[in-house]
Each structure stands twice: as C-alpha cells, then as structure tokens.
Design an enzyme around this catalytic site. Structure first.
Site, mmCIF file in Angstrom:
data_model
loop_
_atom_site.group_PDB
_atom_site.id
_atom_site.type_symbol
_atom_site.label_atom_id
_atom_site.label_comp_id
_atom_site.label_asym_id
_atom_site.label_seq_id
_atom_site.Cartn_x
_atom_site.Cartn_y
_atom_site.Cartn_z
ATOM 1 N N HIS A 145 -13.284 1.746 -1.864
ATOM 2 C CA HIS A 145 -13.953 1.476 -0.588
ATOM 3 C C HIS A 145 -15.452 1.785 -0.646
ATOM 4 O O HIS A 145 -15.991 2.447 0.254
ATOM 5 C CB HIS A 145 -13.269 2.238 0.556
ATOM 6 C CG HIS A 145 -12.983 1.340 1.729
ATOM 7 N ND1 HIS A 145 -13.616 1.473 2.930
ATOM 8 C CD2 HIS A 145 -12.147 0.294 1.850
ATOM 9 C CE1 HIS A 145 -13.172 0.553 3.762
ATOM 10 N NE2 HIS A 145 -12.291 -0.185 3.142
ATOM 11 N N TYR B 202 -10.027 7.612 2.026
ATOM 12 C CA TYR B 202 -9.757 6.232 2.410
ATOM 13 C C TYR B 202 -8.318 5.824 2.057
ATOM 14 O O TYR B 202 -7.854 6.078 0.958
ATOM 15 C CB TYR B 202 -10.731 5.243 1.730
ATOM 16 C CG TYR B 202 -10.295 3.869 2.040
ATOM 17 C CD1 TYR B 202 -10.492 3.363 3.315
ATOM 18 C CD2 TYR B 202 -9.543 3.131 1.140
ATOM 19 C CE1 TYR B 202 -9.983 2.143 3.683
ATOM 20 C CE2 TYR B 202 -9.032 1.904 1.491
ATOM 21 C CZ TYR B 202 -9.260 1.423 2.770
ATOM 22 O OH TYR B 202 -8.736 0.218 3.128
ATOM 23 N N ARG C 10 -12.132 -11.139 -3.837
ATOM 24 C CA ARG C 10 -11.258 -10.768 -2.711
ATOM 25 C C ARG C 10 -11.605 -11.451 -1.392
ATOM 26 O O ARG C 10 -11.152 -11.051 -0.329
ATOM 27 C CB ARG C 10 -11.318 -9.247 -2.523
ATOM 28 C CG ARG C 10 -10.931 -8.516 -3.736
ATOM 29 C CD ARG C 10 -9.909 -7.437 -3.576
ATOM 30 N NE ARG C 10 -9.827 -6.753 -2.339
ATOM 31 C CZ ARG C 10 -8.800 -6.865 -1.489
ATOM 32 N NH1 ARG C 10 -7.791 -7.664 -1.774
ATOM 33 N NH2 ARG C 10 -8.779 -6.173 -0.376
ATOM 34 N N TRP D 18 -18.425 4.151 4.242
ATOM 35 C CA TRP D 18 -17.010 4.394 4.598
ATOM 36 C C TRP D 18 -16.123 3.506 3.739
ATOM 37 O O TRP D 18 -16.419 2.375 3.473
ATOM 38 C CB TRP D 18 -16.724 4.103 6.078
ATOM 39 C CG TRP D 18 -15.256 4.253 6.306
ATOM 40 C CD1 TRP D 18 -14.542 5.414 6.323
ATOM 41 C CD2 TRP D 18 -14.305 3.193 6.492
ATOM 42 N NE1 TRP D 18 -13.211 5.162 6.513
ATOM 43 C CE2 TRP D 18 -13.032 3.806 6.612
ATOM 44 C CE3 TRP D 18 -14.410 1.796 6.557
ATOM 45 C CZ2 TRP D 18 -11.858 3.068 6.801
ATOM 46 C CZ3 TRP D 18 -13.260 1.067 6.743
ATOM 47 C CH2 TRP D 18 -12.000 1.692 6.864
ATOM 48 N N GLU E 43 -10.860 -1.539 -7.064
ATOM 49 C CA GLU E 43 -11.460 -2.375 -6.008
ATOM 50 C C GLU E 43 -12.668 -1.726 -5.347
ATOM 51 O O GLU E 43 -12.639 -0.525 -5.043
ATOM 52 C CB GLU E 43 -10.370 -2.636 -4.961
ATOM 53 C CG GLU E 43 -10.861 -3.377 -3.737
ATOM 54 C CD GLU E 43 -9.758 -3.516 -2.698
ATOM 55 O OE1 GLU E 43 -8.564 -3.392 -3.047
ATOM 56 O OE2 GLU E 43 -10.098 -3.722 -1.523
ATOM 57 N N ASP F 40 -8.200 1.293 -4.431
ATOM 58 C CA ASP F 40 -9.373 0.881 -3.639
ATOM 59 C C ASP F 40 -10.297 2.077 -3.441
ATOM 60 O O ASP F 40 -9.892 3.096 -2.879
ATOM 61 C CB ASP F 40 -8.894 0.356 -2.276
ATOM 62 C CG ASP F 40 -9.999 -0.311 -1.472
ATOM 63 O OD1 ASP F 40 -11.168 -0.222 -1.876
ATOM 64 O OD2 ASP F 40 -9.672 -0.926 -0.441
ATOM 65 N N HIS G 200 0.822 -1.216 0.000
ATOM 66 C CA HIS G 200 0.000 0.000 0.000
ATOM 67 C C HIS G 200 0.850 1.258 0.000
ATOM 68 O O HIS G 200 1.540 1.536 0.985
ATOM 69 C CB HIS G 200 -0.843 0.066 1.278
ATOM 70 C CG HIS G 200 -1.949 -0.926 1.318
ATOM 71 N ND1 HIS G 200 -3.043 -0.752 2.110
ATOM 72 C CD2 HIS G 200 -2.136 -2.093 0.665
ATOM 73 C CE1 HIS G 200 -3.867 -1.775 1.950
ATOM 74 N NE2 HIS G 200 -3.335 -2.613 1.082
ATOM 75 N N ARG H 258 -0.674 -0.835 -4.529
ATOM 76 C CA ARG H 258 -1.946 -0.114 -4.443
ATOM 77 C C ARG H 258 -1.635 1.331 -4.095
ATOM 78 O O ARG H 258 -0.865 1.586 -3.156
ATOM 79 C CB ARG H 258 -2.806 -0.742 -3.342
ATOM 80 C CG ARG H 258 -4.179 -0.126 -3.225
ATOM 81 C CD ARG H 258 -4.961 -0.678 -2.035
ATOM 82 N NE ARG H 258 -4.851 0.209 -0.899
ATOM 83 C CZ ARG H 258 -5.704 0.221 0.133
ATOM 84 N NH1 ARG H 258 -6.704 -0.646 0.171
ATOM 85 N NH2 ARG H 258 -5.548 1.042 1.139
ATOM 86 N N GLU I 184 -3.095 -9.535 -1.169
ATOM 87 C CA GLU I 184 -2.801 -8.269 -0.482
ATOM 88 C C GLU I 184 -1.882 -8.539 0.717
ATOM 89 O O GLU I 184 -2.060 -9.514 1.437
ATOM 90 C CB GLU I 184 -4.115 -7.647 0.016
ATOM 91 C CG GLU I 184 -3.909 -6.312 0.728
ATOM 92 C CD GLU I 184 -5.235 -5.709 1.207
ATOM 93 O OE1 GLU I 184 -6.234 -6.446 1.308
ATOM 94 O OE2 GLU I 184 -5.248 -4.498 1.467
ATOM 95 N N HIS J 36 -8.135 -10.633 0.478
ATOM 96 C CA HIS J 36 -7.969 -9.530 1.427
ATOM 97 C C HIS J 36 -6.834 -9.860 2.398
ATOM 98 O O HIS J 36 -6.770 -10.965 2.920
ATOM 99 C CB HIS J 36 -9.290 -9.411 2.195
ATOM 100 C CG HIS J 36 -9.395 -8.241 3.092
ATOM 101 N ND1 HIS J 36 -10.130 -8.277 4.260
ATOM 102 C CD2 HIS J 36 -8.887 -6.987 3.016
ATOM 103 C CE1 HIS J 36 -10.091 -7.100 4.848
ATOM 104 N NE2 HIS J 36 -9.338 -6.295 4.125
ATOM 105 N N GLU K 278 -13.941 -8.255 -0.214
ATOM 106 C CA GLU K 278 -13.282 -8.425 1.088
ATOM 107 C C GLU K 278 -14.287 -8.550 2.228
ATOM 108 O O GLU K 278 -13.968 -9.102 3.263
ATOM 109 C CB GLU K 278 -12.294 -7.287 1.351
ATOM 110 C CG GLU K 278 -12.933 -5.936 1.548
ATOM 111 C CD GLU K 278 -11.913 -4.818 1.760
ATOM 112 O OE1 GLU K 278 -10.879 -4.817 1.078
ATOM 113 O OE2 GLU K 278 -12.178 -3.949 2.605
#
Ligand code: KDG
Ligand code: MG
Length: 402
Positions: free
Chosen positions: A212, A159, A283, A402, A236, A210, A122, A147, A339, A312, A262
């Site tokens: 989210h 995020y 995921r 979120w 994602e 991502d 990340h 990512r 990940e 995930h 995830e």
C-alpha cells in the site's frame, strides 16, 4: 436509437456505491460502477452536472466516440473523478451494446480466452498465527491464490488487517481515522509471515502481498529480495508510482514480481512502467481506468511487454465492476489474476449478478450484457453515509502514505 436518460444511484448496503444507469429510447438499460471510495459525491456531481446534459439524445451505440467526447472534450482531462465518471458511462454503454447483440459482453471483445478467471482472496490477521488460520480458511474455500497481510508487533494498525476478516472495509469514519506506521518494524516482520505460510501450507498456492505505497524504492528492493525465497506471485504497490522511474532501481535488485496500478486512471500513468518492463502485473480497473474501452488499450500495451493484468477488485469496486471485470478477464489474452474481495450479503442483494465462484475461479455467466443488475427499490432503503479512507502517520507524527 438515443440515450433517453442517465441517472445516478447512490446506495450504502454496508458501504457506499455509485451506479450510473443509462436508459435508451427503445427501453434497453445499462449500468456502470462510478464508486470512488471516500469521494463518491464528487463523481455523482460530475455525472449529473457535466455528463448527463451532454449525452442525452446521443446514439448509445457509438461508445468509442462517446469515450473520446468525454475524455478529450473535457479539456481538464484525466484524474480519478473525471475518469470514474467516464468509466461508469463506458461500462453502461458496453452493457447496452451486449444486450442489443443478445450476447454476453466477453463475446463482443473477442470471446473467451480461458474457461474461468483465477481470483485471489484476502487472508488478514492481527498476528502471524491469525493470518495462518485465515490462509487455511481460504485454502478450504478452494482459492488457488491468497493475499496475506498481518499486524506488526507494537503497532496498532497495519494495512489490510481489520475486525471482519472475510469482508475487509478500510473506509471506517466520516473524518479519516489515523493509523501509525513503522517501516523498520514492518520490514523485519513480513518475511517471517511468508516463511510461516510456506512452512505450514507448502508450495501449492500463489501468495501475494500489498504494501500500500508505504516504502521507498530501496526499501522495496530490500523487501523484494527478502521475499524471493518464498516465490511470491506478486508484491503490490510497494512504493508510490507517481515517479515511474523509481521502479528502475527496484528492478536492479530483486526478481520478486511487482504489481502496480489500482489507483491509475489512464494509460499515461503506466506508460513507462510498461514500456520499460519495470512491472509484471498492471492492476488498473474497469471502474477507475476508463471502463472497458480504455482498460483494453492498457492491456494491449502491456501485452507487448509480457506484462499481465491483475485488476483491482476490492469491496469498493461494486459488483457491477466485478461483473464487467470478469468479462474483460475471460477475454484478455494477457490475463494474470483477478482480485476478489467478497461483498457482504446486503450488497449482493442490491446488485443481483450472474457471476459465480467455484474452486478458486470466477465465471461471469452467460446472460446478455455484463450480467449485473441493480434493485433500485432495495438500493433506496440504504441511504448514503459519508465515509473516508484512513490516513497514516509515522511514529513521530509525520504524515505518511496510507
Ligand atoms: O479504496 C481503497 C481500497 O480499494 C484499497 O485499499 C484496496 O489496496 C487495496 C487492494 O489491493 O484491494
Ligand atoms: Mg492494493
């Protein structure tokens, strides 16, 4: 042989983790990750009150039957709490099975399909410049896939962006902290990030992002289209997937590969996404989607439709999950990527493990079982701390995803 004891170990070496430990009558033990971020104690209660009494005395080698006993036998089936508890028991039973066979877990699944498991890290930054520097750091660490997330101008939080960059942790307070979200600003900004990354670092690395769950399907279509030129590995969780049909609309508009799952618990959460080929990567994880037994079913269904796995592996999946996931990944024929959010040294000390990182790949190691243990004495000096994930609001105060 019988299951003699099932204990739940709660520890907070930097963040909360729940581990289920099964001890057999011959002394063999196995462990499974039961961590559900922000809802840890609900799973502990489920395991202690409803699973432990029903499993004591059963044959630990009958993991398939025990899975169905816990799933069908629950009547109130599915859901993250129930499925995290089932996952932990299933992972512990596979750990035991592999130890009894004196083999690494991946051998029981069918052996290695590859030499090692490609992982992504990340890279997060407040600004595009910060994120560029982080991407550079991951490239130096040897990562093949990265990512990238960045803050959006005039927004306090986005995020994936936090203070401690190598060890991102979103659960940051007992009562959820509140973030602000603007889809308009975000959609204008994100393509600039990937343009800058490709300009600075070229085309050798895989790039992921991502969202989210924050966009609508048509907004996702727009983002996917605007990222096509940067050849994303995946986009994602762009929109919530409760409505699996929503992905039909996205698919009509963009060739950017899509990853979802995830927060999925069972094959039913992704059945249509898979059978209609609406996604490219699934995921679901060992910890939240029913352990090795059920994740294998999901992956096999996905394999029929050329959909690959991308489990995930955030920090709230404990090293026990990571160990089990790596055995799964080394075997699964339709593997895509794993990940890998690093755990802090305090966490790694509580969970000694056989897996190792080299040149952008993880290897689970070759010790019997899944190769991850728990130091219960060390775990006991890190007591549970109530922590929640944040919530999100639009600029006018409307509660958002979120
Ligand atoms: O518990 C929530 C985290 O696991 C999640 O925010 C991480 O989205 C995530 C990811 O892709 O790792
Ligand atoms: Mg995610």
């Amino acid at each position: 042989m019988q299951i003699e004891e099932i204990s739940t170990i709660v520890t907070c070496p930097g963040r909360n983790f729940v581990t289920a430990k099964i001890t057999c009558s011959d002394g063999t033990t196995g462990i499974g990750d039961a961590t559900l971020n922000g809802r840890e104690m609900a799973v502990v209660a489920y395991l202690d009150e409803h699973v432990r009494p029903a499993l004591l005395g059963r044959d630990p080698r009958r993991s398939e039957e025990i899975w169905h006993y816990l799933y069908r036998g629950a009547y109130w089936r599915r859901g993250p709490v129930t499925m995290s508890a089932i996952s932990a028991i299933d992972t512990a039973l596979w750990d035991i099975k592999a130890k009894l066979a004196d083999l690494p877990l991946y051998e029981l699944l069918g052996g290695r399909s590859r030499d090692a498991v490609m992982v992504y890290g990340h890279a997060n930054g407040e600004t595009i410049e910060d994120t560029l520097a982080e991407v550079g750091r991951y490239i130096e660490l040897g990562y093949k896939a990265i990512r990238a997330q960045t803050g959006v101008p005039d927004m306090d939080s986005t995020y994936g962006v936090s203070g401690d960059k190598l060890y991102y942790e979103p659960a940051d307070a007992a009562i959820p902290t509140e973030n602000v979200w603007s889809t308009t600003r975000y959609l204008d900004h994100i393509p600039k990030l990937f343009e800058a990354i490709r300009e600075q670092y070229g085309w050798e690395h895989h790039l992921l992002h991502d969202v989210h769950h924050r966009l609508t399907p048509i907004e996702t279509a727009r983002l996917g289209k605007s990222l096509e030129t940067y050849r994303m590995f995946w986009l994602e969780d762009a929109t919530p997937a409760e409505n699996q049909e929503a992905f039909r609309l996205i698919r009509q508009h963009t060739t950017t590969p899509l990853a979802v799952g995830e927060i999925f618990n069972t094959i039913w959460d992704c059945k249509d996404l898979i059978s209609e080929q609406l996604i490219d990567y699934i995921r679901a994880s060992v910890t939240h989607a029913g352990g090795i037994t059920h994740l294998r079913r999901i992956a096999d269904l996905a394999g029929l439709y050329q959909i690959r796995t991308g489990c995930h592996g955030a920090t709230d999946n404990s090293p026990v999950c990571m160990g089990a996931a790596l055995h799964f990944d080394l075997w699964v024929p339709n593997f895509g990527i794993q990940e890998y959010m690093r755990h802090i040294p305090e966490t790694d000390a509580v969970f000694p493990h056989a897996y190792t990182f080299k040149d952008g790949y993880l290897h689970p190691g070759d010790v019997p079982g899944h190769g991850v243990d728990i130091d219960e004495t060390l775990a006991a000096i890190h007591p549970y701390k109530p922590m929640s994930l944040p919530i999100n609001r639009l600029e006018d105060g409307t509660l958002w995803h979120w």
